[in-house]
Scaffold this motif. Structure first.
Motif, short mmCIF file in Angstrom:
data_model
loop_
_atom_site.label_atom_id
_atom_site.label_comp_id
_atom_site.label_asym_id
_atom_site.label_seq_id
_atom_site.Cartn_x
_atom_site.Cartn_y
_atom_site.Cartn_z
N GLN A 468 14.96 -35.43 -16.87
CA GLN A 468 13.98 -34.69 -17.66
C GLN A 468 12.56 -35.12 -17.32
O GLN A 468 11.65 -34.29 -17.22
N SER A 469 12.35 -36.42 -17.11
CA SER A 469 11.00 -36.89 -16.77
C SER A 469 10.58 -36.39 -15.40
O SER A 469 9.43 -36.00 -15.17
N VAL A 470 11.53 -36.38 -14.47
CA VAL A 470 11.23 -35.85 -13.13
C VAL A 470 10.92 -34.37 -13.22
O VAL A 470 9.96 -33.87 -12.61
N ARG A 471 11.71 -33.64 -14.00
CA ARG A 471 11.50 -32.20 -14.14
C ARG A 471 10.11 -31.91 -14.70
O ARG A 471 9.41 -31.01 -14.22
N GLU A 472 9.69 -32.67 -15.71
CA GLU A 472 8.37 -32.45 -16.30
C GLU A 472 7.27 -32.73 -15.28
O GLU A 472 6.27 -32.00 -15.22
N ALA A 473 7.46 -33.78 -14.47
CA ALA A 473 6.44 -34.12 -13.48
C ALA A 473 6.31 -33.04 -12.41
O ALA A 473 5.20 -32.64 -12.03
N VAL A 474 7.44 -32.54 -11.92
CA VAL A 474 7.37 -31.54 -10.85
C VAL A 474 6.92 -30.18 -11.40
O VAL A 474 6.24 -29.42 -10.71
N LEU A 475 7.29 -29.89 -12.65
CA LEU A 475 6.79 -28.66 -13.26
C LEU A 475 5.27 -28.66 -13.32
O LEU A 475 4.61 -27.66 -13.02
N GLU A 476 4.71 -29.79 -13.70
CA GLU A 476 3.26 -29.90 -13.80
C GLU A 476 2.62 -29.73 -12.42
O GLU A 476 1.63 -29.02 -12.28
N ARG A 477 3.21 -30.34 -11.40
CA ARG A 477 2.63 -30.23 -10.05
C ARG A 477 2.78 -28.81 -9.51
O ARG A 477 1.83 -28.26 -8.93
N CYS A 478 3.94 -28.20 -9.70
CA CYS A 478 4.17 -26.86 -9.16
C CYS A 478 3.27 -25.83 -9.83
O CYS A 478 2.89 -24.82 -9.22
N ALA A 479 2.92 -26.06 -11.10
CA ALA A 479 2.08 -25.10 -11.82
C ALA A 479 0.68 -25.03 -11.24
O ALA A 479 -0.04 -24.04 -11.46
N ARG A 480 0.27 -26.03 -10.46
CA ARG A 480 -1.08 -26.05 -9.90
C ARG A 480 -1.14 -25.37 -8.53
O ARG A 480 -2.17 -25.44 -7.87
N GLY A 481 -0.05 -24.72 -8.12
CA GLY A 481 -0.07 -23.93 -6.89
C GLY A 481 -0.09 -24.78 -5.64
O GLY A 481 0.27 -25.93 -5.68
N PRO A 482 -0.51 -24.16 -4.51
CA PRO A 482 -1.11 -22.83 -4.39
C PRO A 482 -0.10 -21.69 -4.31
O PRO A 482 -0.38 -20.56 -4.69
N VAL A 483 1.11 -21.97 -3.79
CA VAL A 483 2.13 -20.94 -3.68
C VAL A 483 3.00 -20.97 -4.93
O VAL A 483 3.13 -22.00 -5.60
N PRO A 484 3.60 -19.85 -5.30
CA PRO A 484 4.47 -19.85 -6.49
C PRO A 484 5.73 -20.68 -6.23
O PRO A 484 6.40 -20.51 -5.21
N VAL A 485 6.02 -21.58 -7.15
CA VAL A 485 7.22 -22.42 -7.07
C VAL A 485 7.91 -22.40 -8.43
O VAL A 485 7.26 -22.60 -9.46
#
Length: 549
Positions: A468-485
């Motif tokens: 869950q902690s990893v998921r939250e970290a990568v969600l935050e990074r992916c939300a900043r783009g530049p490509v949709p993830v």
């Protein structure tokens, strides 16, 4: 301002695949072809599993499957005796077997899908000149009666065959040479012979200096496809039905064979060269399909490689056009697709099942075939090669291996590999295991995390709190783009599926075309950050691949 986003020159299978992919990604596309109407020639016949997966991602594989026939087994013969049989479908895919469907039917079905997406092919429209600029491509379209139109597009892609006008006007050399001592004589016909007609069952007949492939056609009859030596290079016209009949009868040792033409009839004689364009991109001009690479149809993969190239190109072109990615992303299409073509040319020169062999070579090879076909491992390896499911882009600048590749089963796909179509659960109540490929999407990258479930070699399941902690970290990074993830957490259905996906302590960033871009430890989000930053329009240099063969 450019008139459309992309002009696709050529409405063959590759151009149509590219146009459909671009339309599904929201780009405005124009397709022009110099032919007066859709073609009715048979030509290519087989869609291999990996190309079918690409077409499934574009929403058209099911339509093609309803008009084709799957090839399940091929019997090998030589000297009038049966040597063994090669079976297909050994590997995990929704399209594990090759699909027999004639090229003109593929083009008809793809044209209909493109029209449904709002783009009609402009027939009788010949591109006669192309110029590329920093912000657009200019081109001239000739019409019947001598009229001409000057037009622009943000990008232009030449899918216009080996004699490509786009390639010529861009000044890109088409390097290679003619293949001497080889001609292909082929035709569609009904056969009165002892082997009957069984849907899904084909034959290969081996003889000195020739190899004959026979596959059932969806509409009845067979495609007879004979690679042979070239005793008379002055013969350039199509063969007669009598010439085809004599060639088939002699190779298969069937003196009483009778052939009758299909409706419509089709006979063809061809010679080929092995050629690859020096580059597949010059500014806003690009090449795909036979305009980019061509070789003798040994193995029957030319159309498939072109379709896979279109599948590779469209999402990259859309990302660059929308400003999500740096233009250098298109250079990875160039390097990946050219490398793929070069590998095919090299491998097909050693395809002794189809290339005509001299008498001694034929004798030795025929003696080894029964032994090889009796081995389960040989069948699996040959099916893996023919299916194209193992084709990879490991040396690409887009392939970052930031976790140890490991050895043996359970290491999972490496950066550049196709993501396996494993059975997984998403954790939603009331849902059972699904194929992973049904969860991947062509319009976005997918960050894959393995949650819970059975562990694989090198470690057990990731504890839920850590996941869950990893998921939250990568969600935050992916939300900043530049490509949709999108972040996708899945649980392998069982230990066997877990071995396909790799270690649960790793993350895999999957490209829109289903290949793995990044493999990294799940807790090292800095690797993900670096990868996504390199993709973006900022001038950060691409990292070279660290994935060794």
């Amino acid at each position: 301002m450019p008139g459309v986003d992309v002009c696709v020159v050529g409405a063959g299978p590759v151009g149509l695949t590219l146009a459909i992919a671009l339309r599904r990604l929201g780009l405005d596309v124009r397709v022009v072809d110099r032919a007066p109407a859709a073609k009715h020639e048979a030509r290519a016949l087989v869609v291999w599993p990996r190309a079918a997966e690409a077409l499934e991602a574009l929403g058209v594989a099911g339509t093609l499957a309803r008009h084709g026939v799957e090839l399940g087994e091929v019997t090998i013969h030589a000297g009038g005796r049966r040597l063994g049989a090669l079976s297909t479908g050994w590997h995990r895919s929704a399209h594990s077997r090759p699909l027999n469907i004639e090229q003109h039917d593929i083009e008809r079905l793809l044209c209909a899908e493109l029209a449904r997406l709002g783009t009609e092919v402009e027939w009788d429209s010949e591109v006669t000149d192309v110029k590329v600029h920093d912000d657009r491509a200019e081109f001239t379209v000739g019409r019947p009666g001598g009229s001409a139109e000057s037009a622009t597009a943000a990008w232009i892609v030449g899918c216009d065959g080996t004699g490509s006008v786009v390639r010529d006007r861009l000044g890109i050399p088409f390097r290679g040479r003619r293949r001497t001592g080889l001609q292909v004589v082929q035709g569609n016909a009904h056969a009165d012979w002892p082997y009957g007609r069984h849907p899904g069952h084909g034959h290969i007949f081996l003889a000195p200096r020739r190899s004959l492939l026979v596959f059932p056609l969806p509409g009845g009859g067979f495609r007879f496809f004979c690679f042979r030596d070239d005793p008379d290079p002055t013969l350039t016209g199509p063969p007669t039905l009598g010439e085809l009949r004599d060639l088939v009868a002699d190779t298969a040792r069937l003196p009483r064979l009778r052939l009758t033409p299909t409706d419509p009839p089709w006979l063809n004689r061809a010679r080929f060269g092995d050629r690859v364009a020096a580059r597949l991109r010059l500014g806003r001009g690009l090449l795909a399909g036979d305009a980019a690479h061509a070789w003798a149809p040994v193995g029957g993969h030319g159309m498939n490689v072109g379709m896979l190239g279109a599948h590779n190109l469209a999402w990259k072109l859309a990302a660059v056009h929308r400003g999500e990615a740096d233009v250098r992303l298109l250079d990875t299409y160039d390097t990946e697709q050219r490398a793929l073509a070069v590998r095919y040319i090299r491998e097909m020169r050693c395809n002794f099942m189809e290339l005509p062999l001299p008498p001694l070579g034929h004798h030795v090879f025929s003696a080894t075939v029964p032994l090889a076909l009796a081995l389960r491992g040989f069948q699996r390896r040959l099916d893996w090669q023919l299916s194209d499911l193992g084709r990879h882009h490991r040396p690409s600048a887009l392939s970052w291996q930031r976790a140890p590749a490991g050895l043996g089963r359970g290491r999972g796909p490496r950066a550049g590999d196709r993501m396996p179509d494993a059975l997984v659960s998403t954790g939603h109540p009331g849902t059972g295991p699904v194929r992973l490929h049904t969860l991947l999407r062509y319009d976005t990258w997918t960050l894959l995390l393995l949650a819970g479930g059975p562990g694989g070699p090198g470690g057990g399941a990731v504890p839920e709190s850590v996941h869950q902690s990893v998921r939250e970290a990568v969600l935050e990074r992916c939300a900043r783009g530049p490509v949709p993830v999108r972040v996708l957490s899945v649980t392998p259905a069982d230990a066997a599926e877990a071995r396909l996906l790799g270690r649960p302590g790793e993350l895999r960033l999957v490209r829109p075309d289903g290949h793995v871009g990044l493999v990294a430890p799940a807790g090292r989000t800095a690797d993900l950050d670096a990868y996504l930053t390199a993709l973006g329009p900022a001038p950060a240099p691409m990292s070279p691949s660290v994935s060794a063969e």
